[in-house]
Design a protein around this motif. Structure first.
Motif, mmCIF file in Angstrom:
data_model
loop_
_atom_site.group_PDB
_atom_site.id
_atom_site.type_symbol
_atom_site.label_atom_id
_atom_site.label_comp_id
_atom_site.label_asym_id
_atom_site.label_seq_id
_atom_site.Cartn_x
_atom_site.Cartn_y
_atom_site.Cartn_z
ATOM 1 N N ALA A 81 0.848 -1.200 0.000
ATOM 2 C CA ALA A 81 0.000 0.000 0.000
ATOM 3 C C ALA A 81 0.873 1.236 0.000
ATOM 4 O O ALA A 81 1.787 1.368 0.830
ATOM 5 C CB ALA A 81 -0.925 0.002 1.211
ATOM 6 N N TYR A 82 0.616 2.155 -0.942
ATOM 7 C CA TYR A 82 1.282 3.456 -1.001
ATOM 8 C C TYR A 82 0.285 4.510 -0.500
ATOM 9 O O TYR A 82 -0.792 4.674 -1.079
ATOM 10 C CB TYR A 82 1.700 3.791 -2.424
ATOM 11 N N TYR A 83 0.663 5.209 0.592
ATOM 12 C CA TYR A 83 -0.165 6.294 1.124
ATOM 13 C C TYR A 83 0.414 7.608 0.591
ATOM 14 O O TYR A 83 1.346 8.182 1.168
ATOM 15 C CB TYR A 83 -0.184 6.252 2.650
ATOM 16 N N LEU A 84 -0.116 8.059 -0.519
ATOM 17 C CA LEU A 84 0.460 9.159 -1.275
ATOM 18 C C LEU A 84 0.003 10.506 -0.726
ATOM 19 O O LEU A 84 -1.066 10.602 -0.101
ATOM 20 C CB LEU A 84 0.058 9.038 -2.743
ATOM 21 N N PRO A 85 0.807 11.536 -0.928
ATOM 22 C CA PRO A 85 0.372 12.881 -0.532
ATOM 23 C C PRO A 85 -0.968 13.228 -1.189
ATOM 24 O O PRO A 85 -1.229 12.841 -2.336
ATOM 25 C CB PRO A 85 1.501 13.779 -1.035
ATOM 26 N N GLY A 86 -1.783 13.945 -0.454
ATOM 27 C CA GLY A 86 -3.111 14.274 -0.964
ATOM 28 C C GLY A 86 -4.143 13.232 -0.602
ATOM 29 O O GLY A 86 -5.226 13.188 -1.199
ATOM 30 N N ASN A 87 -3.832 12.357 0.387
ATOM 31 C CA ASN A 87 -4.761 11.334 0.879
ATOM 32 C C ASN A 87 -5.171 10.327 -0.194
ATOM 33 O O ASN A 87 -6.262 9.752 -0.141
ATOM 34 C CB ASN A 87 -6.022 11.988 1.469
ATOM 35 N N ASP A 88 -4.304 10.114 -1.155
ATOM 36 C CA ASP A 88 -4.552 9.108 -2.175
ATOM 37 C C ASP A 88 -3.828 7.823 -1.784
ATOM 38 O O ASP A 88 -2.699 7.864 -1.297
ATOM 39 C CB ASP A 88 -4.053 9.610 -3.539
ATOM 40 N N THR A 89 -4.485 6.666 -1.990
ATOM 41 C CA THR A 89 -3.908 5.378 -1.608
ATOM 42 C C THR A 89 -3.975 4.431 -2.798
ATOM 43 O O THR A 89 -5.012 4.298 -3.451
ATOM 44 C CB THR A 89 -4.654 4.751 -0.416
ATOM 45 N N VAL A 90 -2.851 3.754 -3.093
ATOM 46 C CA VAL A 90 -2.777 2.754 -4.151
ATOM 47 C C VAL A 90 -2.317 1.448 -3.525
ATOM 48 O O VAL A 90 -1.324 1.419 -2.778
ATOM 49 C CB VAL A 90 -1.799 3.182 -5.265
ATOM 50 N N LYS A 91 -3.027 0.347 -3.834
ATOM 51 C CA LYS A 91 -2.714 -0.942 -3.230
ATOM 52 C C LYS A 91 -2.512 -1.996 -4.314
ATOM 53 O O LYS A 91 -3.182 -1.973 -5.353
ATOM 54 C CB LYS A 91 -3.835 -1.385 -2.288
ATOM 55 N N TYR A 92 -1.567 -2.924 -4.041
ATOM 56 C CA TYR A 92 -1.325 -4.075 -4.901
ATOM 57 C C TYR A 92 -1.408 -5.334 -4.050
ATOM 58 O O TYR A 92 -0.800 -5.401 -2.974
ATOM 59 C CB TYR A 92 0.054 -4.013 -5.552
ATOM 60 N N MET A 140 5.252 3.746 2.246
ATOM 61 C CA MET A 140 4.814 2.463 1.722
ATOM 62 C C MET A 140 4.851 1.416 2.825
ATOM 63 O O MET A 140 5.800 1.351 3.610
ATOM 64 C CB MET A 140 5.710 2.039 0.561
ATOM 65 N N ILE A 141 3.788 0.585 2.894
ATOM 66 C CA ILE A 141 3.741 -0.549 3.810
ATOM 67 C C ILE A 141 3.539 -1.802 2.972
ATOM 68 O O ILE A 141 2.646 -1.858 2.123
ATOM 69 C CB ILE A 141 2.586 -0.418 4.823
ATOM 70 N N ALA A 142 4.391 -2.809 3.212
ATOM 71 C CA ALA A 142 4.282 -4.062 2.465
ATOM 72 C C ALA A 142 4.293 -5.232 3.445
ATOM 73 O O ALA A 142 5.127 -5.286 4.356
ATOM 74 C CB ALA A 142 5.416 -4.200 1.464
ATOM 75 N N THR A 143 3.369 -6.154 3.241
ATOM 76 C CA THR A 143 3.318 -7.381 4.030
ATOM 77 C C THR A 143 3.593 -8.550 3.093
ATOM 78 O O THR A 143 2.945 -8.675 2.047
ATOM 79 C CB THR A 143 1.942 -7.556 4.693
ATOM 80 N N TYR A 144 4.571 -9.397 3.462
ATOM 81 C CA TYR A 144 4.966 -10.525 2.625
ATOM 82 C C TYR A 144 4.671 -11.842 3.350
ATOM 83 O O TYR A 144 4.801 -11.934 4.575
ATOM 84 C CB TYR A 144 6.456 -10.455 2.283
ATOM 85 N N ARG A 145 4.319 -12.838 2.554
ATOM 86 C CA ARG A 145 4.039 -14.183 3.075
ATOM 87 C C ARG A 145 4.812 -15.174 2.199
ATOM 88 O O ARG A 145 4.561 -15.270 0.989
ATOM 89 C CB ARG A 145 2.543 -14.467 3.031
#
Length: 877
Positions: free
Chosen positions: A341-352, A856-861
């Motif tokens: 998850a990318y927490y972008l400036p302007g309160n925009d969030t993009v997730k993969y 950016m926050i990333a969780t891996y398994r």
């Protein structure tokens, strides 16, 4: 003048120079006698450096009490002393020393009666001059199998997870076996394979100067490791094998042939396994990325075979021929899932959300030939290398619900030759010559199915396949000659030469449409021609005495770069620039054992081909980049202050290091992050970054408990600027880490090993919408080894990992292993060791971890190897 006359003239000139170099020796002679003028026979006479007590040469007196030495003039007579030892006489050191005159030495008789002495063996740690010797038997535990296990127990020395050895916080610059460099920088071949029972001493050479003729002349600030083996006077042969097999369908086999002798040294091995053990330490090749903080074998699935040959032939004490080579066939695979998850400036969030099944068959070989002459009068070294690596990385990807097949094939072929040497003329003049040439050719193909980024590449029309071909060919040569003048403790010199680099980079992208026709993308094409020349001059000055070591250099180079891209006509530029990159390095001994150091470096950087191509380039199924950076990309300043502390008698070592760097960049990489697309473009925006770090290390060996204790603490703070989705903002990063290692031997039947590490990092910014991130990771490993009866050992070990984000525990795992081992001591059993082991006893199949980087926050398994039950036999051949 004919060629024959020229050759004869060069021969006579070289002979004359060598003859002159042989004449310049200092003659020191004298006589040793007692108080009534009787000569003393077989007294040990040494020539030493007076302040450091470091030995240069030694001899014994004859029946007349006479001794004689020929000492090279590079040692200043005022710094020398004569040290004399004789049985039943008091030791004596004579200073100053007379040259070409009789040194008459009278020894006083020892009259006192010696008390009863209990012999306890050699001292565990001894320092003579710059060499620290660790007695291996003192630091070897029953559970230690190989040389690397011993080195981990030595105070002042650390070994990271990749096997890289550091002394007092700095990586070593050479690794010797019996004084010889058999393996270059792949010394893990020795540390992972030489049995611990064969090691006599491990030595640290604190200021290692590999070139013998420069010892005492050109200073060095890096340490080296030298290993001496037991029975070093014999033709030492070690032939052994280890065979392992078990369920579920696992095997591991190794055969070793090792020889250690003054005339010949070798470490040859044949290895094969499917237990997840890669051979990157032996080859230096990268493998598929594994789960962080875990042994790579836990998350790597493979089938590998590798013959590895390392042989050195010594023609005499100073001349050698070395042959190193390997062939590797390895098929690796990994599986993992990730949520980013990318927490972008302007309160925009993009997730993969992605899952990956990766596979990579690799075939690689390397052969290296080295001829070396390294004596006190001559140094010559020539190395030829030829290598090829073919890797085919395939991935089955499920990204945000879409199935994707991606295949990347790379073939890297290269060869190089490097020649260098030193000449010493009239003892006060030093000439160094160096010449290297290298050529490489790297074709790559990238295939993505179904067609990638259809909205951007194909007018939002679905299509079958994206295909990209690229090739980079490089020719590089560097040639220089340097001259140094030696006077007293000073060296003045200069180095001048020419670098030349020629590269060609080609890439194009083809789209396979649903009707099986192909279309090209002009904006994804590159035909870039690159040429770079550097004329450089490096004035330098060095000073060295018993306490201080100073190096100052000011490399000046005129750089000319010219490039043009036939596919992107606007992608062309030239650079003509004079770079001046001064360097100051100073070390000072504080007391007898401690050292202070300071380093300052300023440098300007020019771009490389990989930073300036103007056509777009695919990096993966949702990433592409376009770099058109300026040729002058920035400058940097670094400061480093350190202090090394040690108490040899207490086996205590500590060091502290403070580093600061300031970087000025003349461009900024702008990221555009969207749901199915990430692009990177270089923009002409000046920006800066700053980093400061503090590192502290301490280690002590407690002899009474046979215990090694090592602690580490480090702190780092960095600031930088970023641009994401058109918004420019500052980012602050803080990282702190703490480590503790303790290995107590509680009794003859019980050993314990405990290692803990805690890392905490945060990132923050004043930009609107930027969420402050914090992440912590805790890693604890411990093992208990029990010896219930002689020759039998039982081990239990575990690893506990915990990962947290903003105070919440995201994941934790406990991994357990055990073994029972019996050593057969009867000679007819060929030193047989039988081991029954159980790996991943709890059958933990998945490992989760969370990481944060800026916003950016990333969780891996990761998928892990299953529980294994293995039986192995280790024996001599």
């Amino acid at each position: 003048m004919t060629i024959r006359k020229i050759v004869l003239l060069l021969f006579f000139m070289t002979s004359s120079i060598c003859a002159e170099g042989q004449e310049h020796m200092t003659h020191i002679f004298g006589k040793v006698e007692d108080s009534i003028h009787h000569p003393i026979d077989k007294a040990i006479v040494s020539i030493i450096i007076y302040r450091s007590q470091a030995g240069i040469s030694f001899n014994t007196t004859n029946e007349s009490g006479r001794f004689s030495f020929q000492i090279p003039d590079k040692y200043h007579i005022d710094s020398l002393a004569i040290k004399v030892n004789a049985i039943n006489f008091e030791k004596l050191i004579k200073h100053p020393v007379l040259v070409n005159k009789d040194n008459l030495i009278q020894l006083k008789s020892l009259q006192k009666t010696l008390p009863d002495v209990v012999v306890k063996g050699t001292k565990p740690i001894v320092q003579k001059g710059d060499t620290i010797s660790y007695n291996a038997d003192t630091f070897t535990k029953k559970s230690d199998r190989y040389l690397g296990d011993i080195i981990k127990n030595l105070p002042g020395i650390t070994v990271d997870n990749g096997g890289i050895i550091s002394y007092q916080g700095k990586p070593i610059n050479n690794f010797y076996i019996g004084g010889d460099n058999l393996l270059d920088n792949r010394y893990q071949i020795a540390t992972d394979n030489i049995p611990s029972a064969e090691i006599a001493k491990v030595q640290v050479i604190e200021h290692n100067q590999h070139v013998k003729m420069l010892n005492g002349i050109v200073p060095s600030d890096q340490a080296a490791i030298n290993v001496t083996l037991k029975d070093k006077g014999k033709f030492h042969v070690i032939n052994n094998a280890e065979l392992e097999g078990g369920i579920p369908g696992k095997w591991n086999g190794t055969i070793h042939n090792m020889v250690f002798n003054d005339k010949y040294k070798a470490i040859n091995e044949l290895k094969s396994n499917n237990e997840g053990l890669d051979y990157s330490r032996e080859t230096g090749l990268s493998s598929l990325g594994g789960a962080p903080n875990l042994a790579r074998s836990l998350s790597l699935f493979n089938k590998a075979i590798m013959p590895n040959l390392n042989n050195m032939y010594k023609f005499n004490k100073y001349k050698s021929l070395r042959i190193n080579g390997y062939y590797l066939h390895d098929k690796q695979s990994t599986e993992n899932e990730s949520s980013t998850a990318y927490y972008l400036p302007g309160n925009d969030t993009v997730k993969y959300n992605e899952s990956n099944k990766n596979s990579m068959p690799t075939d690689a070989f390397n052969i290296q030939l080295n001829y070396n002459v390294n004596s006190f009068k001559t140094y010559f070294d020539n190395t030829f290398s030829l290598s090829q690596t073919c890797a085919n990385l395939g991935a089955e990807i499920l990204s945000n619900g879409q199935n994707i097949l991606q295949h990347n094939s790379t073939k890297n072929t290269s060869f190089s030759n490097t020649l260098q040497g030193y000449l010493q003329i009239h003892k006060k003049h030093l000439v160094n010559y160096y010449s290297s040439a290298q050529y490489s050719n790297v074709p790559q193909t990238l295939s993505i199915s179904p067609g990638a980024m259809q909205d951007n590449l194909n007018d939002s029309v679905p299509y079958l396949n994206t295909y990209q071909f690229q090739r980079t060919s490089t020719f590089y040569t560097n040639n220089n000659i340097s001259y140094s003048h030696i006077f007293g403790h000073w060296i003045l010199g200069t180095n001048t030469g020419l670098n030349y680099q020629q590269q060609y980079f080609h890439s194009n992208v083809q789209l396979l449409q649903n009707n099986h026709y192909t279309t090209g993308l002009a904006e994804f094409s590159n035909d870039l021609h690159w040429q770079k020349e550097q004329f450089y001059l490096t004035p330098q000055i060095a000073f060295k005495n018993d306490r201080d070591q100073l190096n100052i250099s000011a490399p000046i180079n005129f750089t000319h770069i010219n490039y043009f891209n036939d596919s992107v006509l606007t992608n062309r530029d030239k650079l003509n620039h004079i770079f001046i990159n001064p360097l100051l390095s100073w070390q000072r001994k504080v007391g007898k054992e401690n050292q202070f150091s300071f380093t300052y470096n300023f440098g300007q950087q020019a771009a490389t081909l990989a930073q300036i191509f103007g056509g777009k380039l695919l990096n993966g199924y949702r990433n592409y980049s376009s770099y058109n950076r300026p040729l002058l990309i920035g400058s940097s300043q670094t400061f480093d202050i350190g202090f090394n502390f040690k108490k040899m008698l207490l086996a205590f070592f500590a060091n502290i290091d403070l580093a600061y760097s300031l970087n000025e960049n003349y461009y900024l990489d702008s990221q555009t992050i969207e749901r199915n697309l990430t692009t990177v473009t270089a923009l002409p925006i000046n920006n800066s970054s700053k980093n400061i770090s503090l590192t502290c290390n301490a280690s002590k060996y407690i002899y009474s408990f046979n215990t090694m204790v090592a602690v580490n603490a480090s702190f780092a703070h960095g600031t930088s600027q970023q641009m994401q989705n058109g918004v420019l903002f500052d980012v602050n990063n803080n990282i702190s880490s703490y480590k503790l290692n303790i290995t107590p031997t509680i009794s003859d039947w019980l050993e314990v090993k405990v290692s803990t590490a805690y890392i905490f990092n945060t990132s923050s910014s004043t930009a609107a919408g930027f969420q402050r991130q914090s992440n912590s990771q805790f890693n604890e490993t411990s093992s208990v080894i029990i010896y219930p009866v002689k020759h039998l050992s039982i081990s239990f070990d575990n690893q506990y990992l915990q990962s947290s984000q903003t105070g919440q525990t995201i994941s934790s795992a406990v991994l357990m292993n055990s073994y029972i081992q019996y050593n057969f001591q009867n000679p007819q059993w060929r030193k047989l060791q039988l081991r029954l082991s159980s790996n991943n006893m709890a059958d933990v199949r998945y490992y989760n971890i969370v990481t944060t980087t800026n916003n950016m926050i990333a969780t891996y398994r990761y998928l892990l190897q299953p529980r294994m039950l293995l039986l192995s036999a280790h024996f001599d051949l």
